[in-house]
Motif scaffolding. Structure first.
Motif, PDB file in Angstrom:
ATOM      1  N   UNK A  25       0.838  -1.263   0.094  1.00  0.00           N
ATOM      2  CA  UNK A  25       0.048   0.103  -0.024  1.00  0.00           C
ATOM      3  C   UNK A  25       0.685   1.246  -0.004  1.00  0.00           C
ATOM      4  N   UNK A  26       1.938   1.357   0.658  1.00  0.00           N
ATOM      5  CA  UNK A  26       2.765   2.427   0.700  1.00  0.00           C
ATOM      6  C   UNK A  26       3.322   2.754  -0.389  1.00  0.00           C
ATOM      7  N   UNK A  27       4.023   1.597  -1.375  1.00  0.00           N
ATOM      8  CA  UNK A  27       4.465   1.947  -2.412  1.00  0.00           C
ATOM      9  C   UNK A  27       3.531   2.287  -3.737  1.00  0.00           C
ATOM     10  N   UNK A  28       2.448   1.564  -3.533  1.00  0.00           N
ATOM     11  CA  UNK A  28       1.280   1.889  -4.292  1.00  0.00           C
ATOM     12  C   UNK A  28       0.928   3.401  -4.289  1.00  0.00           C
ATOM     13  N   UNK A  29       0.742   3.895  -3.077  1.00  0.00           N
ATOM     14  CA  UNK A  29       0.393   5.339  -2.808  1.00  0.00           C
ATOM     15  C   UNK A  29       1.342   6.214  -3.381  1.00  0.00           C
ATOM     16  N   UNK A  30       2.751   6.026  -3.424  1.00  0.00           N
ATOM     17  CA  UNK A  30       3.806   6.711  -4.207  1.00  0.00           C
ATOM     18  C   UNK A  30       3.709   6.616  -5.472  1.00  0.00           C
ATOM     19  N   UNK A  31       3.426   5.580  -5.994  1.00  0.00           N
ATOM     20  CA  UNK A  31       3.046   5.488  -7.611  1.00  0.00           C
ATOM     21  C   UNK A  31       2.042   6.364  -7.958  1.00  0.00           C
ATOM     22  N   UNK A  32       0.803   6.416  -7.352  1.00  0.00           N
ATOM     23  CA  UNK A  32      -0.463   6.844  -7.577  1.00  0.00           C
ATOM     24  C   UNK A  32      -0.310   8.373  -7.424  1.00  0.00           C
ATOM     25  N   UNK A  33       0.421   8.931  -6.303  1.00  0.00           N
ATOM     26  CA  UNK A  33       0.640  10.022  -6.220  1.00  0.00           C
ATOM     27  C   UNK A  33       1.561  10.900  -7.270  1.00  0.00           C
ATOM     28  N   UNK A  34       2.615  10.036  -7.855  1.00  0.00           N
ATOM     29  CA  UNK A  34       3.451  10.475  -8.960  1.00  0.00           C
ATOM     30  C   UNK A  34       2.444  10.778 -10.210  1.00  0.00           C
ATOM     31  N   UNK A  35       1.608   9.814 -10.360  1.00  0.00           N
ATOM     32  CA  UNK A  35       0.976   9.628 -11.539  1.00  0.00           C
ATOM     33  C   UNK A  35      -0.181  11.002 -11.472  1.00  0.00           C
ATOM     34  N   UNK A  36      -0.610  11.372 -10.345  1.00  0.00           N
ATOM     35  CA  UNK A  36      -1.410  12.440 -10.358  1.00  0.00           C
ATOM     36  C   UNK A  36      -1.005  13.776 -10.625  1.00  0.00           C
ATOM     37  N   UNK A  37       0.380  13.652 -10.352  1.00  0.00           N
ATOM     38  CA  UNK A  37       1.212  14.802 -10.465  1.00  0.00           C
ATOM     39  C   UNK A  37       1.800  15.345 -11.909  1.00  0.00           C
ATOM     40  N   UNK A  38       1.399  14.177 -12.781  1.00  0.00           N
ATOM     41  CA  UNK A  38       1.738  14.068 -14.241  1.00  0.00           C
ATOM     42  C   UNK A  38       0.580  14.913 -14.965  1.00  0.00           C
TER      43      UNK A  38
END
Length: 85
Positions: free
Chosen positions: A72-85
């Motif tokens: 969940x922690x790693x996925x939250x970082x991935x999703x956060x990075x995608x929303x910044x794009x």
């Protein structure tokens, strides 16, 4: 995790790899289910995309280890990075 925070505060390189498999601290924490250490590393902008010598990154390490909190922690970082794009 307090020890890890102290190491980071004194300039420890969190991208350093070790061993024959060239694992990073973030991959190691994810694979072994050390969610609090993983949280500290992610807060220090650890790179979750670095692959070890077997091509395993933090997401795959967490999934392979069956550690849902780390996943969940790693996925939250991935999703956060995608929303910044």
């Amino acid at each position: 995790s307090e020890c890890l925070k102290a190491l980071i505060a004194t300039g420890a390189n969190i991208r350093t790899t070790y061993g024959l498999l060239r694992r990073t601290a973030v991959n190691h924490a994810a694979q072994l289910g050390h969610a609090e250490c993983l949280r500290v590393l992610l807060a220090a902008n650890a790179d979750i995309d670095i692959q070890d010598g077997e091509g395993i990154n933090a997401l795959m390490a967490a999934a392979e280890g069956g550690h849902s909190a780390c996943l969940e922690l790693v996925l939250s970082v991935i999703l956060s990075a995608q929303s910044d794009v």
